[in-house]
Design a protein around this motif. Structure first.
Motif: not given
Length: 195
Positions: A91-103
């Motif tokens: 789940k943290i990996i998913d959050e990191i990827q989402t955070s990266n998408q939104y910079e």
């Protein structure tokens, strides 16, 4: 035969033996209430010591059984916690990827550090360790460390940009491995033949 019956039989036999000694071995002048009470008291003292010893043995066995149960419960809790940590890491990996998408790199950096901590614990968990190819897992840990350093450099201004494609690729590969480990842990009891 349970202990209470054994103790009652022993006391009965002890009274009979005391009476036998009292009447068979004592002269008529020595047969008085004080000598009878002395013989009976001696026997009851020995019986009391036996009862105390028996209770100590029972307590020792109960303590051993309790200790074994507690150790098993702790082991099960640790195994379940390790499994939940794997799910949490995914789940943290998913959050990191989402955070990266939104910079949102500050949030991404914090979650990457959380992820690294979980991965380090996972690496040293004996229950999970058997399902991990050590060299590949350590390489992912190294990649996470490099990605953390790159994100940190970006946040403090040492770098102008970051390779999101490489970062997300590293995270996606790690997510796949963690999902595989989680699946193995979930179904490991079903794969074994039952005898």
């Amino acid at each position: 035969m349970n202990n209470r019956k054994l103790i009652l039989y022993s006391l009965g036999i002890g009274v009979i033996i005391t009476l036998f000694i009292y009447f068979a071995f004592l002269e008529k002048e020595e047969r008085n209430i004080i000598n009878f009470i002395s013989f009976l008291g001696t026997f009851i003292s020995f019986a009391g010591l036996y009862i105390a010893y028996d209770q100590i043995i029972d307590l020792k066995q109960q303590n051993e059984a309790t200790r074994n149960s507690v150790e098993m419960a702790v082991l099960i809790i640790n195994q379940n916690e390790a499994k939940s940590d794997l799910v949490k890491a995914i789940k943290i990996i998913d959050e990191i990827q989402t955070s990266n998408q939104y910079e949102k790199y500050e949030l991404s950096l914090l979650r990457m550090k959380d992820l690294k901590n979980i991965l380090l614990q996972t690496l040293h968990n004996n229950k999970i360790k058997i399902h991990i190819e050590q060299s590949i897992f350590k390489q992912h840990l190294t990649n996470i460390g490099i990605d953390i350093a790159n994100l940190n450099d970006l946040i403090i201004g040492r770098k102008k940009g970051i390779n999101n494609a490489k970062l997300n690729s590293n995270l996606e590969n790690l997510s796949t491995i963690l999902n595989e480990i989680d699946s193995k842990l979930k179904f490991e009891n079903y794969d074994r033949p039952k005898y």
